[in-house]
Design an enzyme around this catalytic site. Sequence first.
Site, PDB file in Angstrom:
ATOM      1  N   SER A 190     -42.829  20.019   0.438  1.00 32.50           N
ATOM      2  CA  SER A 190     -41.276  18.998  -0.217  1.00 32.50           C
ATOM      3  C   SER A 190     -41.422  19.357  -1.271  1.00 32.50           C
ATOM      4  O   SER A 190     -42.131  20.130  -2.298  1.00 32.50           O
ATOM      5  CB  SER A 190     -42.062  17.181  -0.197  1.00 32.50           C
TER       6      SER A 190
ATOM      7  N   LYS B 257     -44.402  13.713   6.443  1.00 29.88           N
ATOM      8  CA  LYS B 257     -43.273  14.685   5.943  1.00 29.88           C
ATOM      9  C   LYS B 257     -41.871  13.742   6.362  1.00 29.88           C
ATOM     10  O   LYS B 257     -41.089  13.766   5.563  1.00 29.88           O
ATOM     11  CB  LYS B 257     -43.077  16.171   6.003  1.00 29.88           C
TER      12      LYS B 257
ATOM     13  N   GLU C 188     -37.429   9.019   1.480  1.00 31.30           N
ATOM     14  CA  GLU C 188     -36.020  10.620   0.680  1.00 31.30           C
ATOM     15  C   GLU C 188     -34.189   9.615   0.595  1.00 31.30           C
ATOM     16  O   GLU C 188     -33.733   9.542  -0.021  1.00 31.30           O
ATOM     17  CB  GLU C 188     -36.563  11.285   0.602  1.00 31.30           C
TER      18      GLU C 188
ATOM     19  N   HIS D 186     -41.849  10.669   5.166  1.00 32.78           N
ATOM     20  CA  HIS D 186     -41.536  11.225   3.355  1.00 32.78           C
ATOM     21  C   HIS D 186     -39.707  11.094   3.282  1.00 32.78           C
ATOM     22  O   HIS D 186     -39.241  10.738   2.542  1.00 32.78           O
ATOM     23  CB  HIS D 186     -42.154  12.278   2.771  1.00 32.78           C
ATOM     24  N   ASN D 187     -39.238  11.883   4.389  1.00 32.35           N
ATOM     25  CA  ASN D 187     -38.218  12.425   4.337  1.00 32.35           C
ATOM     26  C   ASN D 187     -36.874  10.991   4.117  1.00 32.35           C
ATOM     27  O   ASN D 187     -36.418  10.699   3.816  1.00 32.35           O
ATOM     28  CB  ASN D 187     -37.416  13.400   5.438  1.00 32.35           C
TER      29      ASN D 187
END
Length: 465
Positions: free
Chosen positions: A129, A183, A190, A186-187
């Site tokens: 990232s 990940k 986001e 995480h997105n």
Amino acid sequence: MTARIGIYGLGTMGSALAMNMATKGIDIAVSNLEPEMIDAFMTRSGDVSDKVTRCEDLAALVQALPTPRLILAMIPSTGPIDALIDQLMPLLDKGDTLIDAGNADFNDTRRRNEKMEAAGFHFVGLGVSGGEEGARHGPSMMFGGSADSWDGLKPILEAIAARFEGDPCVARLGPDGAGHFVKTVHNGIEYADMQMIAECYDLLRHGTGRDLAEVAQVFDGWNEGPLASYLMEITAKVLRAPDSRADGPIVDAIVDAAGQKGTGRWTVIEAVRLGQSATMIEGAVAGRAWSAERDLRAAVEKSYGNERGTVPLMSDRLEQAVLAARVLEYAQGFRILMAASAEFGWDLDAARIAEIWRAGCIIRARLLDDISAAFRAGPPQGELLLSPAFAEVLEQGIPALREVVGQAVAAGFPVPVLSGALTFWDSLRQGHGTANLIQALRDFFGRHGFDRLDGQDFHHGPWWD
Ligand code: 6PG
């Protein structure tokens, strides 16, 4: 043979990662399907070209590396990675490692890992990232793969990672799909963070009547306090940027339909599969989906109008609300992570995940330092929401959040993420909820049975007497 690692795929992200390695003094070998991109990279490598071995094709890349080999692929994590695996396997030796550094669906990573491990190779799913800038100067990296492959890669990844007070933002989070799963979540966070920012922008600009410069100032102010984060910082910058092709701010020239490559949607799908519900991430994915329905939105507005009231919001009250909502957003994200950890036997370390998100990645935020400390202290039931560290933030912020959502709803502003936060909170603080009625209905129409609060061993309603 000097190269320590091979990079295959020299697009934006691949070449940025390769340049990061070369400038950290790591000898690399590079290749790409289209040779002109290898030429472009060699030109770009300038001062550090002595660190780079140019390889015409995949076979040459394999030949340029000492065993056990490390090959990092930065190509689309869909069909092209599967094709690469098929091409590479006959060329590799047992013990070699292939790293997929793209945004892969972790289910694919698990499948690919199984295939490569069965043949004696290692496969790593590496979440990276930070966009191009991060890849070039220090990304946050989420590693999923075998302990052996981590031993080989750790020194390289630590050298190129972002650092938070000296601590490299990279960790082995677990085997197979663990890194790509983290990940993905995480997105998802986001997505929720960006949608929440967009909701605040709408309320501030169109609800309170602030002009763009004033709205940018609010975000700048938040970026000085507990909401400090990369996304707040760039929001203020974006709102101030002029349109270079016409008069006015650039934000007013951009079509209001958000793209998405899938990771936010995957987060929601996996959350639901795991019996979780991330209302805030769902709200963000829904917001993007509705944004794409431009014709429908225009038609509905034409038929019914888009009257909106004013919102008497104080920016510091909104700040408190957003801070509480951010805590809830992370609580949802970590619940999904921990549910997956239990399901797949990953033994994820929540504190370490929060630590490696403190720098380099898109969601980097001051709050993550408090979150990692809260997880290190071991909150009751492992739950962020029960951590004493956030008691004050929630006690002060929830009434503010209720006020903001109430005003937004009354004035006709859509706030799927802020309201999703409140729904999550109000559901969780109900020691006794309303699912007794759901259970009764299920029993009524389908004889599904229910448990009784008094523990009696009788599981059906009078409708079945
Ligand atoms: C990152 C970003 C990066 C990418 C997103 C965008 O962490 O560096 O998340 O991976 O910008 O995939 O995703 P969407 O196109 O779905 O918004």
